[in-house]
Design an enzyme around this catalytic site. Structure first.
Site, PDB file in Angstrom:
ATOM      1  N   GLY A 232       0.831  -1.204   0.000  1.00 53.61           N
ATOM      2  CA  GLY A 232       0.000   0.000   0.000  1.00 53.61           C
ATOM      3  C   GLY A 232       0.860   1.248   0.000  1.00 53.61           C
TER       4      GLY A 232
ATOM      5  CB  ALA B 114       3.140   2.247   4.626  1.00 51.65           C
TER       6      ALA B 114
ATOM      7  NE  ARG C 228     -12.475  10.672   9.166  1.00 56.22           N
ATOM      8  CZ  ARG C 228     -11.697  10.124   8.252  1.00 56.22           C
ATOM      9  NH1 ARG C 228     -11.033   9.028   8.529  1.00 56.22           N
ATOM     10  NH2 ARG C 228     -11.597  10.653   7.061  1.00 56.22           N
TER      11      ARG C 228
END
Lengths: 246, 640
Positions: B49, B51, B337
């Site tokens: 991904g 990273a 959030r």
């Protein structure tokens, strides 16, 4: 909903493969196509049968991993849709649905609906990048880009590499995939220095992988879940010709 | 579940001194490896991904000999690709008062003072370079007509610092890293192993020296040795079964590293994303997130009255409760959030939720369409609206979207020091797989930032420092054989059960249990129940799971079963961690710990620490790492 599925089953690359019929019942119209297959697979596992192997991951239409030919159309008949975003409400009750893997010589079948698309990675390896080292790039604002160019580059860059274009093309051409990447980078100032060498290397690799040529039938854009336009191919061809003329 | 307390963790390896100078200091003190020696040093990077992809590409370019692994058919499919909203960077291109210090401050505050100051400051510093790097690669970020980069605002911040590429920022950034990776593969510095799953870490003489993987096509168990191992294998939100994660996301790599000695930090910190499409049926396989950026223009509301079944358009304004704007006037719909999620839960618990089952709130664009015009709204959010319509069959231009919170990102992960090294020397952990930068909550647009910061900029420096002492000699053959046997016997055991329930049916049940008892709200009672029930269900799993097929073929049921087995063990540790932490903070809301207004109540006196769990034969051992705030004063978070 009750459905009859005719699914391509193939144990491995060496197996010749066959269509197998399954009945599925109580399908909810709100299910995605893959969730409908999940339900069937749960049943097959419990019955001691081999569940149908298919590739999938994000299930939100962006990773590009899922893909199957549904009723003869890559990702199914709904336009600009990946298989995971296709919902059962688009099918009639009691319908018969055929499900097959992508079919193209450069995409050998691994098992059932799973195919090997690593040829796409090799096309990118041939030059689908800007050769910048990591670590010390110039300030981002030192490279202004016309908004129109950035938007057009973005449109091409949204290709998810699913391979539907190849599966739909009567020639098995990977032109739309390759052209999308070439167009993305050729529209940006960052992509200019390697523009022609990139086009040449990527097209040559595409040919070396055994993908067919483009005859402008347009089946690729018709099935492309991201709506990559056909004119990217014209752009690729222009750059490729220029590269060879040099 | 019994646990004991072990010694505190005192040294995180962060340099001392002024916070602005720490990363510079660390970079300068890091030993360098001679280019000729880099070729002799082997590094394994698991996961591709943001990273892992950026790390493998950068390490390859530096000259190391890199082996990269992913379970998908190509590294371009890693789940970072699904991130929609954007990436933060303290560029202050808007001149609206942003700075590295402000990004640092917002991130520490957003994490409810449970992240490390040194790490977060470095993240804010490096954020600036990430944008430069991505632009140089040709990532087509949104631009203004003058040719400069556009930005937008995001939850938890009052400045406009989020760079974006329509609703597909993760995709574009991942393709940038993927292309850099493919370039290195072509150059021969990186060898790519797709459709391989890591099943164990090889630890020899106390150092991580390799991995055991399974070729998911042939079933072959392979051993790969190296001088260091990097895990970039993402988060574990799929322990809840229904989450916004890709179906393949799992915990196996980090869990098995944990079993080998790597501490697992803050496992109970789960981010609940406030804007997902609500669950529609029992068969559902995953949840789809609608970008938080929608809250820039969309207004969140529910009917004032309970059980109001009128169509949204029939409910006049004075009978609507725009509850976020009412409770949090300063941030309104842009609260972070955890706050937005809990507020949605509260109004639904009051019986004012909308849609089937009452588990939904409206995200309404009526006013934005009136103010900006439909075209402008379509330009900004068109692809998200389309996605919503595909899934729900409703057109959000005409009727408001229905949204509900869902499991998204996990802030816990393997414990790492300032160098991103775990408690196993030579085992580095980056991106969502580690725990270090987000605290108890992650602000929007900060996951992409961390993944790329770790991969492009931090790890290449700190790993070099570690490798400067290498090569590390021969790997103990017994350690390799032992790891391989362990992997094989687990697979054999799964295949031998031949019971009557599928791995998915267990996963679904475990997930429901976790959502009900260790989800958006936890209590001592619910967590105790979960800790009672999980071992029973795990026992049943090992007695009654049915895995069809064999180990020597592509077998998706076997893959799934192995992952579910690990989710059971992780779930238990998550509940234990949540039980021990008797405070509320960020995404961890213990109902017993709230203030008079129902806001999360932290207990800094007892819990201003990281909980790092060690796995031992005698059960889990808790090590605490004290969190010290020298620069940002710990205060009760307020967004009012």
């Amino acid at each position: 909903m009750n459905l009859t599925l005719k699914v391509w089953r193939q144990n491995g690359p060496a197996d010749s493969g066959r269509m197998v019929t399954y009945k599925v019942e109580d399908v909810s119209p709100d299910m995605s196509f893959l969730e409908m297959l999940d339900v069937l697979n749960e049943r097959l596992i419990l019955e001691g049968d081999d569940p149908i192997a298919f590739d999938h991951d994000c299930r939100e239409g962006i990773c590009g991993m899922c893909g199957m030919v549904i009723n003869g159309v890559a990702h199914g008949e709904q336009r600009a849709t990946t298989t995971c975003q296709l919902h059962m409400r688009h099918f009639e009750d009691n319908a018969t649905i055929t499900i097959e893997p992508w079919r193209a010589a450069p995409f050998p079948v691994v098992k059932d609906l799973v195919v090997d698309r690593s040829a796409f990675d090799r096309i990118i390896q041939a030059g689908g990048f800007v050769s910048v080292p990591a670590g010390s790039a110039p300030d981002a604002h030192s490279i202004p880009v016309r908004k129109e160019d950035a938007d057009a580059a973005f449109d091409a860059a949204t290709c998810i590499g699913c391979g539907a274009c190849v599966a739909a093309c009567p020639n098995g051409s990977a032109s739309l995939f390759t052209a999308a990447k070439i167009t993305h980078l050729s529209l940006l100032p960052q992509g200019q220095p390697e523009r022609l060498s990139r086009a040449k290397a990527m097209v040559d690799q595409m040919d070396a992988e055994g993908f067919g040529g483009c005859t402008n039938t347009g089946e690729c854009t018709a099935v492309c879940p991201k709506g990559i336009p056909l004119d990217t191919i014209a752009r690729m061809n222009t750059d490729y010709l220029k590269a060879n003329a040099k | 579940m019994k646990f004991t307390e072990g010694p505190e963790i005192r040294d995180t390896k962060a340099p001392a001194g002024p916070i602005e100078e720490r990363w510079e200091k660390r970079k300068f003190s890091a030993k360098l490896v001679n280019p000729a020696n880099k070729r002799k040093l082997n590094v394994i990077v698991v996961g591709t991904g943001l990273a892992g992809g950026s790390a493998a590409a950068t390490l390859g370019e530096l000259g190391y000999n890199v082996k990269s692994f992913c379970y998908q058919d190509t590294p371009r499919r890693a789940h970072s690709i699904a991130a929609q909203g954007g990436i933060n960077a303290a560029k202050n291109y808007r001149g609206d008062g942003d700075s590295i210090y402000r990004l640092f401050y917002d991130t520490v505050k957003g994490g409810d003072f449970r992240a490390r100051e040194s790490n977060v400051y470095r993240l804010a510093q490096v954020s600036v370079n990430i944008i430069d790097q991505a632009v140089a690669q040709g990532v087509p970020f949104a631009r203004e007509y003058g040719g400069l980069l556009d930005t937008r605002s995001f939850g938890g911040a009052q400045v406009s610092r989020t760079f974006y590429a329509r609703g597909q920022t993760g995709q574009q950034l991942l393709l940038g890293a993927y292309q850099a990776l493919e370039r290195q593969i072509a150059a021969g510095t990186v060898t790519m192993h797709t459709r391989h799953e890591m099943l164990d870490v090889i630890v020899s003489d106390g150092r991580a020296r390799g991995v055991i993987v399974r070729d998911m096509v042939t079933g072959e168990i392979e051993r790969h040795l190296a001088d260091a191992v990097v895990l970039a294998t993402g988060g574990y939100g799929n322990v809840f079964f229904l989450s916004t994660n890709a179906k393949g996301c799992n915990t196996t790599a980090i869990w098995r590293a944990h079993e080998r000695g790597a501490y697992f930090a803050n496992p109970c910190y789960t981010q609940i994303h406030p804007t997902c499409i609500p669950v529609s049926g029992e068969y559902q396989s995953k949840l789809t997130l609608m970008s938080e950026s929608l809250r820039n223009d969309g207004r969140v509301w529910v009917p004032l009255r309970k059980n109001d079944t009128r169509a949204p358009g029939d409910i006049p304004d004075e009978e609507r409760d725009y509850y976020l704007e009412r409770i949090y006037p300063a941030f309104g719909n842009l609260v972070p959030r955890d706050i937005a999620s809990r507020a949605a839960k509260n109004v639904c618990d009051e019986g004012r939720g909308v849609g089937p089952g009452g588990l939904g709130v409206y995200l309404d664009f009526r006013d934005a369409i009136a103010r900006l015009g439909r075209d402008a709204v379509e330009k900004k959010y068109g692809n998200l609206f389309e996605m919503y319509e595909r899934i729900t069959g409703e057109n959000p231009y005409d009727v408001p979207m229905r949204i509900y919170p869902a499991v998204h990102y996990t802030m816990g992960g393997l414990w790492v020091d300032y160098d991103l090294q775990s408690t196993i020397p030579g085992l580095f952990v980056i991106g969502e797989a580690n725990f270090s930068d987000h605290g108890a909550n992650r602000l929007g647009a900060s996951a992409l930032m961390q993944g790329l910061a770790d991969g492009y900029f931090v790890l290449p420096t700190t790993l070099g420092d570690y490798l400067a002492a290498g090569p590390f000699g021969d790997v103990d053959e017994e350690a390799v054989a032992e790891a391989e046997i362990k992997v094989r016997s687990k697979i054999d055991r799964l295949l031998a059960v031949n019971g009557t329930r599928t791995p998915d049916s267990f996963h679904r049940e475990l997930g429901k249990l976790m959502w009900d008892y260790c989800g958006m709200e936890r209590t001592e009672e619910s967590l105790r129940k979960a800790l009672e029930r999980i071992p029973e269900l795990r026992e049943e799993f090992w007695q009654n799971v049915k895995v069809s097929g064999t180990a020597e073929e592509l077998n998706q049921v076997l893959e799934k079963a192995g992952r579910v087995a690990d989710f059971f063990d992780l779930a238990e540790l998550m509940c234990l961690d949540a039980l021990v932490r008797t405070e509320s903070c960020g995404g961890h809301f213990r109902a017993e710990s709230q203030d008079a207004d129902g806001e999360a109540l932290r207990d800094d006196e007892h819990f201003a620490h990281v909980s790092a769990w060690e796995s031992t034969p005698d059960g889990p051992v808790l090590h605490k790492e004290a969190l010290e705030y020298e620069y940002v004063k710990m205060t009760q978070r307020s967004y009012k």
